[in-house]
Every structure is written in structure tokens, then in C-alpha cells.
Design a protein around this motif. Structure first.
Motif, PDB file in Angstrom:
ATOM      1  N   PRO A  37      25.323  52.106  42.862  1.00  0.00           N
ATOM      2  CA  PRO A  37      24.273  53.122  42.817  1.00  0.00           C
ATOM      3  C   PRO A  37      22.900  52.598  42.399  1.00  0.00           C
ATOM      4  CG  PRO A  37      25.504  53.160  40.778  1.00  0.00           C
ATOM      5  CD  PRO A  37      26.143  52.086  41.627  1.00  0.00           C
ATOM      6  N   PHE A  38      22.735  51.281  42.298  1.00  0.00           N
ATOM      7  CA  PHE A  38      21.465  50.734  41.817  1.00  0.00           C
ATOM      8  C   PHE A  38      20.375  50.743  42.881  1.00  0.00           C
ATOM      9  CE2 PHE A  38      24.446  49.086  38.727  1.00  0.00           C
ATOM     10  CZ  PHE A  38      23.752  49.222  37.539  1.00  0.00           C
ATOM     11  N   GLU A  39      20.681  50.257  44.078  1.00  0.00           N
ATOM     12  CA  GLU A  39      19.710  50.274  45.176  1.00  0.00           C
ATOM     13  C   GLU A  39      20.455  50.298  46.495  1.00  0.00           C
ATOM     14  OE1 GLU A  39      18.531  47.822  42.630  1.00  0.00           O
ATOM     15  OE2 GLU A  39      20.510  46.971  42.889  1.00  0.00           O
ATOM     16  N   TYR A  40      20.084  51.233  47.346  1.00  0.00           N
ATOM     17  CA  TYR A  40      20.737  51.364  48.645  1.00  0.00           C
ATOM     18  C   TYR A  40      19.857  52.226  49.547  1.00  0.00           C
ATOM     19  CZ  TYR A  40      22.243  55.838  46.577  1.00  0.00           C
ATOM     20  OH  TYR A  40      22.276  57.071  45.961  1.00  0.00           O
ATOM     21  N   VAL A  41      20.242  52.330  50.800  1.00  0.00           N
ATOM     22  CA  VAL A  41      19.484  53.134  51.759  1.00  0.00           C
ATOM     23  C   VAL A  41      20.310  54.365  52.121  1.00  0.00           C
ATOM     24  CG1 VAL A  41      18.467  53.212  54.062  1.00  0.00           C
ATOM     25  CG2 VAL A  41      18.279  51.122  52.683  1.00  0.00           C
ATOM     26  N   ASP A  42      19.715  55.528  51.986  1.00  0.00           N
ATOM     27  CA  ASP A  42      20.374  56.794  52.298  1.00  0.00           C
ATOM     28  C   ASP A  42      19.494  57.580  53.258  1.00  0.00           C
ATOM     29  OD1 ASP A  42      22.199  58.904  52.216  1.00  0.00           O
ATOM     30  OD2 ASP A  42      21.219  59.828  50.487  1.00  0.00           O
ATOM     31  N   ASN A  43      20.032  57.846  54.464  1.00  0.00           N
ATOM     32  CA  ASN A  43      19.256  58.557  55.491  1.00  0.00           C
ATOM     33  C   ASN A  43      17.923  57.864  55.779  1.00  0.00           C
ATOM     34  OD1 ASN A  43      21.159  60.650  55.921  1.00  0.00           O
ATOM     35  ND2 ASN A  43      20.406  61.741  54.122  1.00  0.00           N
ATOM     36  N   ALA A 113      33.502  43.443  36.917  1.00  0.00           N
ATOM     37  CA  ALA A 113      34.794  44.115  37.012  1.00  0.00           C
ATOM     38  C   ALA A 113      35.572  43.582  38.206  1.00  0.00           C
ATOM     39  CB  ALA A 113      34.593  45.621  37.145  1.00  0.00           C
ATOM     40  N   ILE A 114      36.874  43.848  38.195  1.00  0.00           N
ATOM     41  CA  ILE A 114      37.766  43.405  39.264  1.00  0.00           C
ATOM     42  C   ILE A 114      38.213  44.613  40.077  1.00  0.00           C
ATOM     43  CG2 ILE A 114      39.950  42.268  39.810  1.00  0.00           C
ATOM     44  CD1 ILE A 114      39.727  40.941  36.996  1.00  0.00           C
ATOM     45  N   MET A 115      38.040  44.539  41.391  1.00  0.00           N
ATOM     46  CA  MET A 115      38.505  45.588  42.283  1.00  0.00           C
ATOM     47  C   MET A 115      39.614  45.042  43.175  1.00  0.00           C
ATOM     48  SD  MET A 115      36.475  47.569  45.317  1.00  0.00           S
ATOM     49  CE  MET A 115      35.208  48.213  44.252  1.00  0.00           C
ATOM     50  N   VAL A 116      40.666  45.827  43.336  1.00  0.00           N
ATOM     51  CA  VAL A 116      41.791  45.447  44.185  1.00  0.00           C
ATOM     52  C   VAL A 116      42.232  46.665  44.987  1.00  0.00           C
ATOM     53  CG1 VAL A 116      42.615  43.652  42.597  1.00  0.00           C
ATOM     54  CG2 VAL A 116      43.477  45.998  42.376  1.00  0.00           C
ATOM     55  N   LYS A 117      43.131  46.451  45.928  1.00  0.00           N
ATOM     56  CA  LYS A 117      43.714  47.578  46.649  1.00  0.00           C
ATOM     57  C   LYS A 117      44.521  48.436  45.680  1.00  0.00           C
ATOM     58  CE  LYS A 117      44.149  46.176  51.473  1.00  0.00           C
ATOM     59  NZ  LYS A 117      45.107  46.009  52.589  1.00  0.00           N
ATOM     60  N   ALA A 118      44.582  49.715  45.951  1.00  0.00           N
ATOM     61  CA  ALA A 118      45.262  50.636  45.048  1.00  0.00           C
ATOM     62  C   ALA A 118      46.747  50.309  44.892  1.00  0.00           C
ATOM     63  CB  ALA A 118      45.087  52.073  45.544  1.00  0.00           C
ATOM     64  N   ASP A 119      47.351  49.742  45.926  1.00  0.00           N
ATOM     65  CA  ASP A 119      48.779  49.426  45.855  1.00  0.00           C
ATOM     66  C   ASP A 119      49.052  47.982  45.435  1.00  0.00           C
ATOM     67  OD1 ASP A 119      47.923  48.109  48.090  1.00  0.00           O
ATOM     68  OD2 ASP A 119      49.324  49.054  49.492  1.00  0.00           O
ATOM     69  N   ASN A 120      48.010  47.278  44.988  1.00  0.00           N
ATOM     70  CA  ASN A 120      48.177  45.886  44.566  1.00  0.00           C
ATOM     71  C   ASN A 120      48.925  45.838  43.230  1.00  0.00           C
ATOM     72  OD1 ASN A 120      47.564  43.289  43.218  1.00  0.00           O
ATOM     73  ND2 ASN A 120      46.185  42.952  44.935  1.00  0.00           N
ATOM     74  N   THR A 121      50.012  45.082  43.183  1.00  0.00           N
ATOM     75  CA  THR A 121      50.800  44.946  41.951  1.00  0.00           C
ATOM     76  C   THR A 121      50.772  43.530  41.400  1.00  0.00           C
ATOM     77  OG1 THR A 121      52.814  44.534  43.249  1.00  0.00           O
ATOM     78  CG2 THR A 121      52.359  46.818  42.607  1.00  0.00           C
ATOM     79  N   SER A 122      50.109  42.624  42.118  1.00  0.00           N
ATOM     80  CA  SER A 122      50.082  41.218  41.691  1.00  0.00           C
ATOM     81  C   SER A 122      48.892  40.897  40.795  1.00  0.00           C
ATOM     82  CB  SER A 122      50.076  40.294  42.908  1.00  0.00           C
ATOM     83  OG  SER A 122      48.895  40.479  43.678  1.00  0.00           O
ATOM     84  N   ILE A 123      47.882  41.763  40.801  1.00  0.00           N
ATOM     85  CA  ILE A 123      46.710  41.540  39.941  1.00  0.00           C
ATOM     86  C   ILE A 123      46.570  42.733  39.006  1.00  0.00           C
ATOM     87  CG2 ILE A 123      44.219  41.148  39.858  1.00  0.00           C
ATOM     88  CD1 ILE A 123      44.376  39.977  42.661  1.00  0.00           C
ATOM     89  N   LEU A 184      33.030  51.024  40.563  1.00  0.00           N
ATOM     90  CA  LEU A 184      33.558  52.375  40.301  1.00  0.00           C
ATOM     91  C   LEU A 184      33.081  53.372  41.353  1.00  0.00           C
ATOM     92  CD1 LEU A 184      33.198  52.583  36.405  1.00  0.00           C
ATOM     93  CD2 LEU A 184      35.326  52.414  37.723  1.00  0.00           C
ATOM     94  N   LEU A 185      31.818  53.245  41.748  1.00  0.00           N
ATOM     95  CA  LEU A 185      31.279  54.152  42.759  1.00  0.00           C
ATOM     96  C   LEU A 185      31.999  53.954  44.091  1.00  0.00           C
ATOM     97  CD1 LEU A 185      29.018  56.273  43.299  1.00  0.00           C
ATOM     98  CD2 LEU A 185      27.643  54.386  44.172  1.00  0.00           C
ATOM     99  N   TYR A 186      32.222  52.694  44.458  1.00  0.00           N
ATOM    100  CA  TYR A 186      32.905  52.401  45.714  1.00  0.00           C
ATOM    101  C   TYR A 186      34.340  52.920  45.672  1.00  0.00           C
ATOM    102  CZ  TYR A 186      34.502  49.846  49.829  1.00  0.00           C
ATOM    103  OH  TYR A 186      35.008  49.526  51.063  1.00  0.00           O
ATOM    104  N   VAL A 193      41.324  51.794  47.084  1.00  0.00           N
ATOM    105  CA  VAL A 193      41.075  50.689  46.159  1.00  0.00           C
ATOM    106  C   VAL A 193      40.982  51.222  44.732  1.00  0.00           C
ATOM    107  CG1 VAL A 193      39.823  49.435  47.951  1.00  0.00           C
ATOM    108  CG2 VAL A 193      38.542  50.797  46.297  1.00  0.00           C
ATOM    109  N   LYS A 194      41.074  50.316  43.775  1.00  0.00           N
ATOM    110  CA  LYS A 194      40.969  50.700  42.362  1.00  0.00           C
ATOM    111  C   LYS A 194      40.259  49.606  41.579  1.00  0.00           C
ATOM    112  CE  LYS A 194      45.521  48.763  41.162  1.00  0.00           C
ATOM    113  NZ  LYS A 194      46.889  49.050  40.682  1.00  0.00           N
ATOM    114  N   VAL A 195      39.741  49.959  40.408  1.00  0.00           N
ATOM    115  CA  VAL A 195      39.050  49.015  39.533  1.00  0.00           C
ATOM    116  C   VAL A 195      39.892  48.839  38.274  1.00  0.00           C
ATOM    117  CG1 VAL A 195      36.947  48.535  38.226  1.00  0.00           C
ATOM    118  CG2 VAL A 195      36.806  49.773  40.402  1.00  0.00           C
ATOM    119  N   LEU A 196      40.170  47.601  37.911  1.00  0.00           N
ATOM    120  CA  LEU A 196      40.955  47.347  36.704  1.00  0.00           C
ATOM    121  C   LEU A 196      40.177  47.784  35.467  1.00  0.00           C
ATOM    122  CD1 LEU A 196      42.584  43.841  37.310  1.00  0.00           C
ATOM    123  CD2 LEU A 196      43.306  46.109  38.099  1.00  0.00           C
ATOM    124  N   ASP A 197      40.899  48.303  34.483  1.00  0.00           N
ATOM    125  CA  ASP A 197      40.250  48.808  33.267  1.00  0.00           C
ATOM    126  C   ASP A 197      39.545  47.705  32.488  1.00  0.00           C
ATOM    127  OD1 ASP A 197      41.073  51.417  33.722  1.00  0.00           O
ATOM    128  OD2 ASP A 197      42.959  51.144  32.629  1.00  0.00           O
TER     129      ASP A 197
END
Length: 245
Positions: A37-43, A113-123, A184-186, A193-197
Motif C-alpha cells: 500500500p505504499f505506492e501503486y497505480v489505481d485507475n 516478512a515471509i509469504m508462502v502458499k496457504a497450503d505450504n507445510t514445509s516453511i 499482508l495486503l497482497y 497465500v499467507k504471511v508467516l507470523d
């Protein structure tokens, strides 16, 4: 002829001085608008927390903001070459960057932060990154941090933030390492996907300026104090991150 020359010289001096005045009245800012959410293009319009913050600072300073879009890795070089006055693009204040540029006072605190697939169990925690493919954006602290702290990680370096997320999402990378607010926004918009705590680091964001531009740095710091005091800052934090800070 002599009178005409004098009048021409005076007119030229006035023109030049007005150009200098106009330059003093403008804040030239570079960003890589691919990092919500820091900088992006919307419309078709550039927006985000950093964008609105800089516009608020410009208003407090009595300056018009002129934006330039540059890939992240080129932001600090653009400041150093005097192409722009400021780089504003969720830039972490690091010892390495402080060797080249100055920063304003920190305006937000985040971390990697670390983002992985929601069903990822290895990380499940940072140590699990070793031996995995991890996508990172070129020029960001993620690259340096993984290089120094997780040498067994196979880094997949990309130019753009959205490419980094996409590689992880389609399985060409096992994880992505980036700033927690963006992650977190993504994840909120992509339930797959999910973000590790547990975060990897705690970082402070700042606006980058040339070391010899001390007056502008001080002016921006005073403007930061002003927008904090008048409630503008808290309103923008709530708007983009959901909580005041």
C-alpha cells in the motif's frame, strides 16, 4: 544599442531568477509505484501511503510535488545524480544506504516478512527457508539480508514487486520475502497465500535525499512533525494500514 543590451540583460536576469524561484518551489520526487500500500497505480493514478505522505509534506512546505517513476534499484542513483531531490518508495534506512544518502526521520516502522502458499507445510519459520527458492526484488534489503543470513537460500531475483509475488503464487518460488505491510495486503486480496507470523527483521522507512541537501532534509523533518501534530499522519496510517500509529 547599449540601452537595448542593458534591457536584454535585465530581462534575462529576471527570467533566470524566476526559474530559480520556480525550482525552489518544486519538490522532485522519484518512486517505484508497484508496491501497495505504499505506492501503486489505481485507475491510472499514482497513489498510496508514501504518495499521500509526500503530497502532505509538500503542502506543509509550500512546494508543488513533481513525480518521476523509476525502478527501485535506480531510485538512489537518481537522487545522487540530481535527477530528483527525494526518493520515496518504502525505502528502509540501512547503514549501507546511509553511506550514500541522508534520510529524513523515520516515518513508519515495518520489517521483512515471509509469504508462502496457504497450503505450504514445509516453511513454518524463517529457518525453513534454507534450501528453498525464494523470490526477492532487486535492490531491496531482502536480497542483502538473505545473502548474509540465509546463504543456503536460492534467491530468485526480479525487477518488480508484482513479479516476485506471482512467482511464489504459481510455484516457481517456494516463498517470497518482502516488507510485511505489502505482504499482508497482497495476502488479504489473495487467499491462496499467507504471511508467516514471525518477521525476519524490524525496519524503519525514510525518505532519501542527498547528503549535501541538509536544508531540504531539515525542512522535510519539520514538515513531518507538522503532519504528525495536525492528525494528517494518523489518518493516512489508518487509511492504508487499518490502525493509527
Amino acid at each position: 544599442m547599449k540601452l537595448r543590451h542593458i534591457l536584454f540583460t535585465m530581462a534575462l536576469a529576471v527570467t533566470c531568477s524566476s526559474k530559480v524561484f520556480a525550482a525552489d518551489d518544486v519538490l522532485r520526487v522519484a518512486t517505484d509505484a508497484t508496491f501497495p500500500p505504499f505506492e501503486y497505480v489505481d485507475n491510472g493514478k499514482r497513489t498510496g501511503f508514501d504518495v499521500e505522505m509526500v503530497e502532505a509534506l509538500g503542502k506543509a512546505m509550500g512546494k508543488k510535488v513533481e513525480w518521476t517513476d523509476i525502478d527501485f534499484k535506480g531510485l538512489i542513483p537518481a537522487v545522487l545524480s540530481k535527477r530528483v531531490d527525494v526518493a520515496a518508495s518504502a525505502i528502509y534506512i540501512t547503514d549501507e544506504r546511509l553511506k550514500a544518502v541522508n534520510f529524513t526521520h523515520p516515518y513508519y516502522t515495518g520489517g521483512l516478512a515471509i509469504m508462502v502458499k496457504a497450503d505450504n507445510t514445509s516453511i513454518k519459520e524463517p529457518a525453513d527457508l534454507n534450501g528453498k527458492k525464494v523470490s526477492v526484488q532487486v535492490g531491496t534489503k531482502s536480497v542483502q539480508f538473505l545473502t548474509e543470513n540465509y546463504p543456503k537460500v536460492a534467491r530468485v531475483e526480479v525487477e518488480k514487486n508484482d513479479q516476485m509475488f506471482e512467482l511464489m503464487k504459481i510455484g516457481r518460488a517456494d516463498a517470497a520475502v518482502t516488507g510485511k505491510p505489502a505482504a499482508l495486503l497482497y495476502a488479504k486480496a489473495n487467499p491462496s497465500v499467507k504471511v508467516l507470523d514471525k518477521t525476519l527483521t524490524v525496519e524503519r522507512y525514510g525518505f532519501a535525499l542527498r547528503k549535501d541537501d541538509k536544508a531540504l532534509t531539515e525542512e522535510m523533518n519539520k514538515a513531518l512533525e507538522k503532519v504528525r501534530a495536525d492528525g494528517t499522519y494518523a489518518a493516512l496510517v489508518t487509511k492504508y494500514f487499518g490502525t493509527s500509529k
